[in-house]
Design a protein around this motif. Sequence first.
Motif, PDB file in Angstrom:
ATOM      1  N   UNK A  36       1.056  -1.285  -0.150  1.00 55.00           N
ATOM      2  CA  UNK A  36       0.088   0.043  -0.098  1.00 55.00           C
ATOM      3  C   UNK A  36       0.962   1.050   0.042  1.00 55.00           C
ATOM      4  N   UNK A  37       1.839   1.390   0.838  1.00 58.81           N
ATOM      5  CA  UNK A  37       2.756   2.361   0.767  1.00 58.81           C
ATOM      6  C   UNK A  37       3.384   2.906  -0.563  1.00 58.81           C
ATOM      7  N   UNK A  38       3.890   1.593  -1.221  1.00 58.65           N
ATOM      8  CA  UNK A  38       4.261   1.798  -2.752  1.00 58.65           C
ATOM      9  C   UNK A  38       3.115   2.312  -3.581  1.00 58.65           C
ATOM     10  N   UNK A  39       1.927   1.925  -3.495  1.00 60.88           N
ATOM     11  CA  UNK A  39       1.075   2.033  -4.420  1.00 60.88           C
ATOM     12  C   UNK A  39       0.580   3.625  -4.220  1.00 60.88           C
ATOM     13  N   UNK A  90      -1.033   7.664  -5.968  1.00 62.02           N
ATOM     14  CA  UNK A  90      -1.684   8.691  -5.450  1.00 62.02           C
ATOM     15  C   UNK A  90      -2.788   8.000  -4.363  1.00 62.02           C
ATOM     16  N   UNK A  91      -2.988   8.878  -3.605  1.00 62.46           N
ATOM     17  CA  UNK A  91      -4.198   8.813  -2.694  1.00 62.46           C
ATOM     18  C   UNK A  91      -5.610   8.321  -3.019  1.00 62.46           C
ATOM     19  N   UNK A  92      -5.874   8.832  -4.142  1.00 64.21           N
ATOM     20  CA  UNK A  92      -7.429   8.553  -4.657  1.00 64.21           C
ATOM     21  C   UNK A  92      -7.253   7.357  -5.472  1.00 64.21           C
ATOM     22  N   UNK A  93      -6.159   6.547  -5.781  1.00 59.28           N
ATOM     23  CA  UNK A  93      -6.014   5.367  -6.424  1.00 59.28           C
ATOM     24  C   UNK A  93      -7.130   4.332  -6.010  1.00 59.28           C
ATOM     25  N   UNK A  94      -7.836   3.486  -6.774  1.00 63.71           N
ATOM     26  CA  UNK A  94      -9.000   2.724  -6.198  1.00 63.71           C
ATOM     27  C   UNK A  94      -8.216   1.259  -5.502  1.00 63.71           C
TER      28      UNK A  94
END
Length: 73
Positions: free
Chosen positions: A49-52, A57-61
Motif C-alpha cells: 500500500x505504501x508503494x501504491x 496517489x491517495x485517490x487510487x481505487x
Amino acid sequence: MALEITETAMTATVNNEVIATATRSDCGWHVTAWPRPLDRNAAITALSLAERVLTHGEDDPCVNEWRRELARD
C-alpha cells in the motif's frame, strides 16, 4: 518495488530508497506506514500500500480498497 522479508523485519524500497519498514514484536508486525500492529500477511499488504500511494496517489481505487481491507483486520 522490492520487498525484503526476513523472520523479524520487512523493507519496501522503490528505486533503491526505503519507503516503509515493518518490525516483528510479540504483538505483531509494526509497519511504519500503518498505525497499529498487523499480522504477517497484512504487514505485507501495508508495505505494498505504501508503494501504491507513492506511485499512484491517495485517490487510487487499489489504495482505497487495501486500506479498507487493513482496517477490517
